[in-house]
Design a protein around this motif. Structure first.
Motif, mmCIF file in Angstrom:
data_model
loop_
_atom_site.group_PDB
_atom_site.id
_atom_site.type_symbol
_atom_site.label_atom_id
_atom_site.label_comp_id
_atom_site.label_asym_id
_atom_site.label_seq_id
_atom_site.Cartn_x
_atom_site.Cartn_y
_atom_site.Cartn_z
ATOM 1 N N ALA A 223 0.828 -1.199 0.000
ATOM 2 C CA ALA A 223 0.000 0.000 0.000
ATOM 3 C C ALA A 223 0.868 1.256 0.000
ATOM 4 N N GLY A 225 0.282 4.026 1.247
ATOM 5 C CA GLY A 225 0.294 4.631 2.578
ATOM 6 C C GLY A 225 1.385 4.070 3.468
ATOM 7 N N GLN A 226 1.795 2.823 3.206
ATOM 8 C CA GLN A 226 2.913 2.230 3.935
ATOM 9 C C GLN A 226 4.243 2.614 3.297
ATOM 10 N N ASP A 252 -6.014 6.824 -3.009
ATOM 11 C CA ASP A 252 -6.415 5.935 -1.922
ATOM 12 C C ASP A 252 -5.160 5.383 -1.248
ATOM 13 N N PRO A 253 -5.040 5.530 0.074
ATOM 14 C CA PRO A 253 -3.827 5.070 0.772
ATOM 15 C C PRO A 253 -3.565 3.581 0.630
ATOM 16 N N HIS A 254 -4.596 2.803 0.288
ATOM 17 C CA HIS A 254 -4.446 1.351 0.216
ATOM 18 C C HIS A 254 -4.017 0.869 -1.170
ATOM 19 N N THR A 255 -3.866 1.761 -2.110
ATOM 20 C CA THR A 255 -3.469 1.385 -3.463
ATOM 21 C C THR A 255 -2.055 0.812 -3.470
ATOM 22 N N GLU A 327 -7.910 6.056 10.457
ATOM 23 C CA GLU A 327 -7.664 4.636 10.656
ATOM 24 C C GLU A 327 -6.204 4.446 11.053
ATOM 25 N N MET A 329 -2.690 2.537 10.195
ATOM 26 C CA MET A 329 -1.923 1.799 9.194
ATOM 27 C C MET A 329 -0.531 1.613 9.735
ATOM 28 N N ARG A 342 -10.452 8.122 -3.984
ATOM 29 C CA ARG A 342 -10.949 6.798 -4.386
ATOM 30 C C ARG A 342 -10.601 6.528 -5.848
#
Length: 342
Positions: A223, A225-226, A252-255, A327, A329, A342
């Motif tokens: 991700a 975001g990481q 999106d941070p999870h991409t 959230e 992460m 998104r």
């Protein structure tokens, strides 16, 4: 934890106030006594920041490496010569008198934020004055030594709290408290540390740095975001810059990194280049664009007015009105807009 802009500002303070001047080194706390003994009497020859770490080189190829971590801070006291190349928080060079606290123009008045940060005074117009400056992410700013004239202030200043190392020239003092890392190392050890770090926009070749970042992101199924918090991918980005950069990219941070188009990754790098320079110049993580005049000063004074999403959980998105999500992460807080990103 201090992000990259703070560490670059600290390195510039050392470059101007310590490099070329013999120092005495001590460890009032006692935990760095051996390291201080190795530094005592030496002359710093170079100060450099890479991401969240600072490297101070001394004669005979001896290095001090410092990582402030979550709780570390440098306190400067004495005769501070501030870098004249760095702008004030309102975008101009603040004009001060020799005491460094009273301003000739009300429009250039110091800007303190609600957490005590004062970017205008901590690094502004060039001046010599006896001051006290705390430098970390939560920069406390510059205070006249109890209102005393320079010649009346106690020198060296008394040790306050748990000081890991004190570096002292004839006129300037730097006290380090609470670092994650504070070590005397060889050139080979320093080179190994830097080799493990990702690119820093203010260090090395700009084109090469961009290519390293793009390659590191696009080869990973992790991700974004990481990845932005991984110091081996990119140096200096922390929680605030991560959230703001992802929003500014509408990402999106999870991409996963490898799913992001190359041009978008390049755009993020170039955005980081610009944001880091603003942070170094102002001392604050200003991530909103187009602010002028009173709006700019308000944002400098209140961090909640200078960010798009950071620290805005439950509040409406400044763009679309959707509630900002908070959230975790990798055990760090992440703020983002589920509609815009998104």
């Amino acid at each position: 934890m201090p992000e990259g802009h703070s560490v670059h500002r600290i390195a510039r303070q050392f470059q101007r106030n310590f490099v070329g001047r013999p120092i005495s080194a001590s460890s009032p706390q006692g935990r760095f006594a051996e390291g201080a003994a190795l530094l005592d009497g030496r002359t710093p020859t170079r100060a450099q920041a890479v991401g969240k770490q600072m490297f101070l080189e001394f004669d005979e190829e001896v290095w001090l490496r410092v990582h402030l971590g979550l709780y570390g801070a440098w306190d400067f006291a004495g005769e501070i010569l501030v870098d004249p190349t760095i702008a004030s928080a309102n975008g101009r060079m603040g004009q001060t008198n020799q005491r460094g606290t009273d301003l000739a123009d009300a429009d250039d008045a110091p800007i303190f934020d609600d957490a005590g940060e004062n970017s205008l005074a901590s690094i502004g117009a060039p001046r010599r004055t006896r001051v006290h400056v705390r430098m970390s992410e939560q920069t406390k700013g510059l205070d006249e030594a109890d209102g005393l004239e320079a010649e009346d202030a106690e020198w060296p200043p008394p040790v306050v709290g748990q000081v890991r190392v004190r570096l002292l020239t004839a006129s300037t003092c730097a006290d380090l408290r609470g670092p994650t890392a504070c070590a005397v190392e060889t050139p080979e050890q320093i080179a190994a540390v830097i080799a493990r770090l990702g690119p820093d926009p203010l260090v090395g070749d700009p084109a090469e740095n961009e290519e390293r970042f793009v390659a590191a992101v696009r080869k990973r199924n992790v991700a974004i975001g990481q990845l932005l918090m991984d110091q081996s991918v990119v140096s200096g980005i922390g929680n605030v810059y991560r959230a703001e950069m992802l929003f500014r990219a509408r990402l999106d941070p999870h991409t996963p990194g490898r799913a992001i188009p190359e041009e978008l990754v390049r755009g993020m790098w170039r955005d980081w280049v610009g944001l880091l320079r603003i942070g170094v110049e102002t001392g604050q993580m200003m991530t909103m664009d187009g602010l002028e005049g009173e709006a700019w000063r308000k944002a400098m004074a209140h961090r909640d007015d200078r960010h798009w999403v950071y620290h805005r959980a439950g509040l409406p998105c400044r763009v679309c009105g959707t509630e900002i999500v908070l959230e975790e992460m990798q055990a760090r807080k992440l703020y983002w807009c589920p509609n815009c990103q998104r």
